[in-house]
Design a protein around this motif. Structure first.
Motif, PDB file in Angstrom:
ATOM      1  N   VAL A  60      40.375  42.211  21.500  1.00  0.00           N
ATOM      2  CA  VAL A  60      39.703  43.120  22.436  1.00  0.00           C
ATOM      3  C   VAL A  60      40.463  43.175  23.756  1.00  0.00           C
ATOM      4  N   GLY A  61      40.134  44.152  24.591  1.00  0.00           N
ATOM      5  CA  GLY A  61      40.801  44.332  25.877  1.00  0.00           C
ATOM      6  C   GLY A  61      40.216  43.438  26.957  1.00  0.00           C
ATOM      7  N   TYR A  62      40.814  43.521  28.156  1.00  0.00           N
ATOM      8  CA  TYR A  62      40.393  42.667  29.273  1.00  0.00           C
ATOM      9  C   TYR A  62      38.922  42.862  29.642  1.00  0.00           C
ATOM     10  N   ARG A  63      38.433  44.104  29.618  1.00  0.00           N
ATOM     11  CA  ARG A  63      37.031  44.335  29.995  1.00  0.00           C
ATOM     12  C   ARG A  63      36.080  43.663  29.023  1.00  0.00           C
ATOM     13  N   GLN A  64      36.380  43.730  27.733  1.00  0.00           N
ATOM     14  CA  GLN A  64      35.519  43.088  26.747  1.00  0.00           C
ATOM     15  C   GLN A  64      35.606  41.566  26.853  1.00  0.00           C
ATOM     16  N   VAL A  65      36.801  41.050  27.154  1.00  0.00           N
ATOM     17  CA  VAL A  65      36.956  39.610  27.364  1.00  0.00           C
ATOM     18  C   VAL A  65      36.143  39.190  28.587  1.00  0.00           C
ATOM     19  N   ALA A  79      29.931  41.477  40.118  1.00  0.00           N
ATOM     20  CA  ALA A  79      30.580  42.790  40.051  1.00  0.00           C
ATOM     21  C   ALA A  79      31.242  42.963  38.694  1.00  0.00           C
ATOM     22  N   ALA A  80      31.336  44.198  38.268  1.00  0.00           N
ATOM     23  CA  ALA A  80      31.987  44.519  36.998  1.00  0.00           C
ATOM     24  C   ALA A  80      33.349  45.140  37.297  1.00  0.00           C
ATOM     25  N   PRO A  81      34.417  44.344  37.268  1.00  0.00           N
ATOM     26  CA  PRO A  81      35.751  44.888  37.578  1.00  0.00           C
ATOM     27  C   PRO A  81      36.222  45.846  36.489  1.00  0.00           C
ATOM     28  N   THR A  82      37.040  46.784  36.893  1.00  0.00           N
ATOM     29  CA  THR A  82      37.614  47.732  35.940  1.00  0.00           C
ATOM     30  C   THR A  82      38.743  47.051  35.174  1.00  0.00           C
ATOM     31  N   LEU A  86      41.371  43.995  36.450  1.00  0.00           N
ATOM     32  CA  LEU A  86      41.676  42.784  35.676  1.00  0.00           C
ATOM     33  C   LEU A  86      43.179  42.670  35.432  1.00  0.00           C
ATOM     34  N   ARG A  87      43.815  43.792  35.140  1.00  0.00           N
ATOM     35  CA  ARG A  87      45.270  43.798  34.934  1.00  0.00           C
ATOM     36  C   ARG A  87      45.998  43.413  36.226  1.00  0.00           C
ATOM     37  N   GLN A  88      45.550  43.950  37.345  1.00  0.00           N
ATOM     38  CA  GLN A  88      46.176  43.629  38.630  1.00  0.00           C
ATOM     39  C   GLN A  88      45.998  42.156  38.980  1.00  0.00           C
ATOM     40  N   ALA A  89      44.833  41.589  38.655  1.00  0.00           N
ATOM     41  CA  ALA A  89      44.607  40.159  38.907  1.00  0.00           C
ATOM     42  C   ALA A  89      45.588  39.322  38.085  1.00  0.00           C
ATOM     43  N   ARG A  90      45.801  39.735  36.830  1.00  0.00           N
ATOM     44  CA  ARG A  90      46.761  39.025  35.968  1.00  0.00           C
ATOM     45  C   ARG A  90      48.171  39.133  36.528  1.00  0.00           C
ATOM     46  N   GLN A  91      48.534  40.310  37.007  1.00  0.00           N
ATOM     47  CA  GLN A  91      49.875  40.499  37.558  1.00  0.00           C
ATOM     48  C   GLN A  91      50.060  39.710  38.850  1.00  0.00           C
ATOM     49  N   ARG A  92      49.034  39.654  39.696  1.00  0.00           N
ATOM     50  CA  ARG A  92      49.118  38.872  40.938  1.00  0.00           C
ATOM     51  C   ARG A  92      49.333  37.398  40.624  1.00  0.00           C
TER      52      ARG A  92
END
Length: 151
Positions: A60-65, A79-82, A86-92
């Motif tokens: 599943v994708g980041y939102r489902q995880v 809060a429900a991040p988009t 979630l992708r930006q948090a991973r990249q940071r």
């Protein structure tokens, strides 16, 4: 025992926080210099747990995880991040803290016989039931080799 404060306290993020204590994650973040400089919607510690959970739910994708990871937090105003957040948090975060956490946690199974863990300098491991097609370089024939024993 120290307990993390706030909505992301141990137990709120499931079994991962019991298996990999938040103190260990915080130490890895500090050692790699990736602790967030300001408080964000997704702190670096939570992003690590998100990525670990992503390994468990790879289909599943980041939102489902994220939904699976925070399913015990209903009613706490989380809060429900988009998916993009979630992708930006991973990249940071980058790869360094996960690499450091892996090196901290990896290793052979606990044993008192240290000599039994390695053979000719290589780590011994077995994968039961894995089949590999291997070519015999002498005859050129292709044969299937089973690694491990299912019995």
């Amino acid at each position: 025992m120290t307990v993390a404060a706030g909505v992301f306290a141990p137990g709120h993020l499931g079994e991962l926080t019991r298996l990999i204590p938040f103190e260990m994650v915080d130490d890895v973040l500090a050692a790699t210099g990736t602790t967030q400089s300001r408080v964000r919607l997704l702190p670096a510690r939570v992003t690590i747990y998100l990525l670990l959970a992503g390994c468990l739910f790879a289909e599943v994708g980041y939102r489902q995880v994220w939904q699976k990871l925070t399913s015990g937090l209903t009613g706490l105003g989380l809060a429900a991040p988009t998916g993009s957040a979630l992708r930006q948090a991973r990249q940071r975060l980058g790869a360094a803290p996960l690499r450091a956490l892996f090196h901290l946690l990896r290793g052979p199974a606990a044993t008192t016989a240290a000599h039994a863990v390695r053979w000719k300098g290589l780590l011994i491991c077995a994968i039961d039931g894995t089949h590999r097609a291997c070519q015999d370089f002498g005859s050129g024939a292709l044969s299937v080799v089973t690694v491990g024993d299912l019995s």
